[in-house]
Design a protein around this motif. Structure first.
Motif, PDB file in Angstrom:
ATOM      1  N   ALA A 103       0.838  -1.265  -0.153  1.00  0.00           N
ATOM      2  CA  ALA A 103       0.050   0.001   0.031  1.00  0.00           C
ATOM      3  C   ALA A 103       1.106   1.235  -0.100  1.00  0.00           C
ATOM      4  O   ALA A 103       0.523   2.099  -0.896  1.00  0.00           O
ATOM      5  CB  ALA A 103      -0.904   0.048   1.177  1.00  0.00           C
ATOM      6  N   LEU A 104       2.028   1.248   0.690  1.00  0.00           N
ATOM      7  CA  LEU A 104       3.082   2.605   0.557  1.00  0.00           C
ATOM      8  C   LEU A 104       3.417   2.729  -0.648  1.00  0.00           C
ATOM      9  O   LEU A 104       3.456   3.504  -1.240  1.00  0.00           O
ATOM     10  CB  LEU A 104       4.038   2.242   1.770  1.00  0.00           C
ATOM     11  CG  LEU A 104       3.728   2.583   3.079  1.00  0.00           C
ATOM     12  CD1 LEU A 104       4.919   2.190   4.117  1.00  0.00           C
ATOM     13  CD2 LEU A 104       3.183   3.600   3.411  1.00  0.00           C
ATOM     14  N   PHE A 105       4.200   1.487  -1.080  1.00  0.00           N
ATOM     15  CA  PHE A 105       4.377   1.435  -2.587  1.00  0.00           C
ATOM     16  C   PHE A 105       3.659   1.971  -3.693  1.00  0.00           C
ATOM     17  O   PHE A 105       3.818   2.716  -4.542  1.00  0.00           O
ATOM     18  CB  PHE A 105       4.979   0.256  -2.869  1.00  0.00           C
ATOM     19  CG  PHE A 105       5.710  -0.013  -4.237  1.00  0.00           C
ATOM     20  CD1 PHE A 105       7.032   0.915  -4.521  1.00  0.00           C
ATOM     21  CD2 PHE A 105       5.188  -0.552  -5.430  1.00  0.00           C
ATOM     22  CE1 PHE A 105       7.632   0.821  -5.684  1.00  0.00           C
ATOM     23  CE2 PHE A 105       5.696  -0.557  -6.788  1.00  0.00           C
ATOM     24  CZ  PHE A 105       7.119   0.124  -6.677  1.00  0.00           C
ATOM     25  N   ALA A 106       2.296   1.550  -3.451  1.00  0.00           N
ATOM     26  CA  ALA A 106       1.335   1.769  -4.478  1.00  0.00           C
ATOM     27  C   ALA A 106       1.116   3.266  -4.597  1.00  0.00           C
ATOM     28  O   ALA A 106       0.860   3.919  -5.456  1.00  0.00           O
ATOM     29  CB  ALA A 106       0.112   1.207  -4.135  1.00  0.00           C
ATOM     30  N   THR A 107       1.262   4.022  -3.428  1.00  0.00           N
ATOM     31  CA  THR A 107       1.148   5.585  -3.286  1.00  0.00           C
ATOM     32  C   THR A 107       1.988   6.340  -4.361  1.00  0.00           C
ATOM     33  O   THR A 107       1.599   7.136  -5.179  1.00  0.00           O
ATOM     34  CB  THR A 107       1.274   6.126  -2.039  1.00  0.00           C
ATOM     35  OG1 THR A 107       2.474   5.733  -1.748  1.00  0.00           O
ATOM     36  CG2 THR A 107       0.527   5.445  -1.054  1.00  0.00           C
ATOM     37  N   PHE A 108       3.261   5.769  -4.493  1.00  0.00           N
ATOM     38  CA  PHE A 108       4.102   6.136  -5.588  1.00  0.00           C
ATOM     39  C   PHE A 108       3.708   5.908  -7.001  1.00  0.00           C
ATOM     40  O   PHE A 108       3.497   6.798  -7.851  1.00  0.00           O
ATOM     41  CB  PHE A 108       5.661   5.759  -5.296  1.00  0.00           C
ATOM     42  CG  PHE A 108       6.158   6.067  -3.944  1.00  0.00           C
ATOM     43  CD1 PHE A 108       6.384   7.524  -3.860  1.00  0.00           C
ATOM     44  CD2 PHE A 108       6.000   5.547  -2.907  1.00  0.00           C
ATOM     45  CE1 PHE A 108       6.922   7.914  -2.644  1.00  0.00           C
ATOM     46  CE2 PHE A 108       6.541   5.832  -1.751  1.00  0.00           C
ATOM     47  CZ  PHE A 108       7.087   7.332  -1.523  1.00  0.00           C
ATOM     48  N   GLU A 109       3.290   4.780  -7.153  1.00  0.00           N
ATOM     49  CA  GLU A 109       2.572   4.340  -8.528  1.00  0.00           C
ATOM     50  C   GLU A 109       1.393   5.272  -8.958  1.00  0.00           C
ATOM     51  O   GLU A 109       1.570   5.703 -10.156  1.00  0.00           O
ATOM     52  CB  GLU A 109       2.608   2.944  -8.517  1.00  0.00           C
ATOM     53  CG  GLU A 109       3.738   1.901  -8.276  1.00  0.00           C
ATOM     54  CD  GLU A 109       4.969   2.386  -9.143  1.00  0.00           C
ATOM     55  OE1 GLU A 109       4.780   2.548 -10.353  1.00  0.00           O
ATOM     56  OE2 GLU A 109       6.091   2.802  -8.409  1.00  0.00           O
ATOM     57  N   GLU A 110       0.684   5.332  -8.007  1.00  0.00           N
ATOM     58  CA  GLU A 110      -0.459   6.017  -8.358  1.00  0.00           C
ATOM     59  C   GLU A 110      -0.183   7.579  -8.381  1.00  0.00           C
ATOM     60  O   GLU A 110      -0.876   8.098  -9.282  1.00  0.00           O
ATOM     61  CB  GLU A 110      -1.574   5.848  -7.170  1.00  0.00           C
ATOM     62  CG  GLU A 110      -2.246   4.517  -7.168  1.00  0.00           C
ATOM     63  CD  GLU A 110      -2.989   4.335  -5.774  1.00  0.00           C
ATOM     64  OE1 GLU A 110      -2.794   5.006  -4.996  1.00  0.00           O
ATOM     65  OE2 GLU A 110      -3.503   2.895  -5.740  1.00  0.00           O
ATOM     66  N   ARG A 111       0.882   8.359  -7.644  1.00  0.00           N
ATOM     67  CA  ARG A 111       1.298   9.382  -8.134  1.00  0.00           C
ATOM     68  C   ARG A 111       1.831   9.512  -9.486  1.00  0.00           C
ATOM     69  O   ARG A 111       1.602  10.459 -10.369  1.00  0.00           O
ATOM     70  CB  ARG A 111       2.387   9.927  -7.232  1.00  0.00           C
ATOM     71  CG  ARG A 111       1.641  10.207  -5.687  1.00  0.00           C
ATOM     72  CD  ARG A 111       3.052  10.430  -4.840  1.00  0.00           C
ATOM     73  NE  ARG A 111       3.680  11.535  -5.131  1.00  0.00           N
ATOM     74  CZ  ARG A 111       4.150  12.640  -4.781  1.00  0.00           C
ATOM     75  NH1 ARG A 111       3.283  12.950  -3.648  1.00  0.00           N
ATOM     76  NH2 ARG A 111       4.910  13.777  -5.093  1.00  0.00           N
ATOM     77  N   GLU A 112       2.623   8.536  -9.934  1.00  0.00           N
ATOM     78  CA  GLU A 112       3.291   8.453 -11.434  1.00  0.00           C
ATOM     79  C   GLU A 112       1.936   8.369 -12.426  1.00  0.00           C
ATOM     80  O   GLU A 112       1.955   9.218 -13.547  1.00  0.00           O
ATOM     81  CB  GLU A 112       4.014   7.569 -11.471  1.00  0.00           C
ATOM     82  CG  GLU A 112       5.473   7.436 -10.719  1.00  0.00           C
ATOM     83  CD  GLU A 112       6.318   7.803 -11.410  1.00  0.00           C
ATOM     84  OE1 GLU A 112       6.740   8.071 -12.352  1.00  0.00           O
ATOM     85  OE2 GLU A 112       7.201   8.683 -10.331  1.00  0.00           O
ATOM     86  N   ASP A 113       1.019   7.690 -12.216  1.00  0.00           N
ATOM     87  CA  ASP A 113       0.002   7.234 -13.006  1.00  0.00           C
ATOM     88  C   ASP A 113      -0.719   8.662 -13.304  1.00  0.00           C
ATOM     89  O   ASP A 113      -1.505   9.263 -14.287  1.00  0.00           O
ATOM     90  CB  ASP A 113      -1.061   6.268 -12.563  1.00  0.00           C
ATOM     91  CG  ASP A 113      -0.306   5.141 -12.795  1.00  0.00           C
ATOM     92  OD1 ASP A 113       0.830   5.021 -13.561  1.00  0.00           O
ATOM     93  OD2 ASP A 113      -0.736   3.905 -12.440  1.00  0.00           O
ATOM     94  N   ALA A 114      -1.174   9.486 -12.078  1.00  0.00           N
ATOM     95  CA  ALA A 114      -1.874  10.562 -12.110  1.00  0.00           C
ATOM     96  C   ALA A 114      -1.252  11.746 -12.769  1.00  0.00           C
ATOM     97  O   ALA A 114      -1.812  12.881 -13.057  1.00  0.00           O
ATOM     98  CB  ALA A 114      -2.111  10.980 -10.520  1.00  0.00           C
ATOM     99  N   ALA A 115       0.288  11.791 -12.648  1.00  0.00           N
ATOM    100  CA  ALA A 115       0.902  12.905 -13.447  1.00  0.00           C
ATOM    101  C   ALA A 115       0.942  12.798 -14.759  1.00  0.00           C
ATOM    102  O   ALA A 115       0.357  12.136 -15.634  1.00  0.00           O
ATOM    103  CB  ALA A 115       2.355  12.763 -12.781  1.00  0.00           C
TER     104      ALA A 115
END
Length: 143
Positions: free
Chosen positions: A131-143
């Motif tokens: 879940a912590l790691f996914a926060t970074f991937e979701e930030r990348e996808d949103a950018a």
């Protein structure tokens, strides 16, 4: 300058994140140590040496922010803060180490060296760290 971010690390996983940071600290310290003779010989640029020192200090700051070296048995959730690339690397490596730990504990359980509860704790770490790691991937996808 890189964006500074913070993520909350659940208390049960603070020690794993600290171990990951210590591994990174050691690797960066070795790189700095290896660069010093080259710098003295004039084959390594001063700005590169300063960059290595800055990276080492950033890792040290993250460690201090997590309460290292004064660890606690049952730490409360703590905040991991630093440059986005550092925080992402630490969280990714912590997830990878937690996954490896599941295999190690499962083998120890099968050999009678660990209890089922130890295996349960190792397995439970994976979704929290993912879940912590996914926060970074979701930030990348949103950018």
């Amino acid at each position: 300058m890189e964006e500074m971010i913070e993520v909350e690390v659940p208390g049960a996983y603070v020690s794993l994140v600290i171990e990951t940071l210590l591994g990174l600290y050691g690797a960066h310290a070795e790189a700095l140590g290896a660069a010093l003779p080259e710098y003295l010989q004039g084959t390594f640029a001063l700005h590169e040496l300063k960059d290595l020192r800055h990276e080492l200090h950033a890792i040290e700051d993250a460690l201090v922010g997590l309460g290292w070296p004064c660890g606690r048995e049952q730490p409360a959730p703590l905040v991991l803060a630093g440059a986005e690339s550092l925080v992402r690397e630490v969280v990714r490596n912590s997830l990878s180490e937690a996954a490896d730990l599941v295999g190690d504990v499962a083998r120890a359980y099968e050999a009678g060296r660990e209890e089922l509860d130890a295996l349960r704790r190792a397995v439970e770490a994976l979704p929290a760290l993912f879940a912590l790691f996914a926060t970074f991937e979701e930030r990348e996808d949103a950018a």
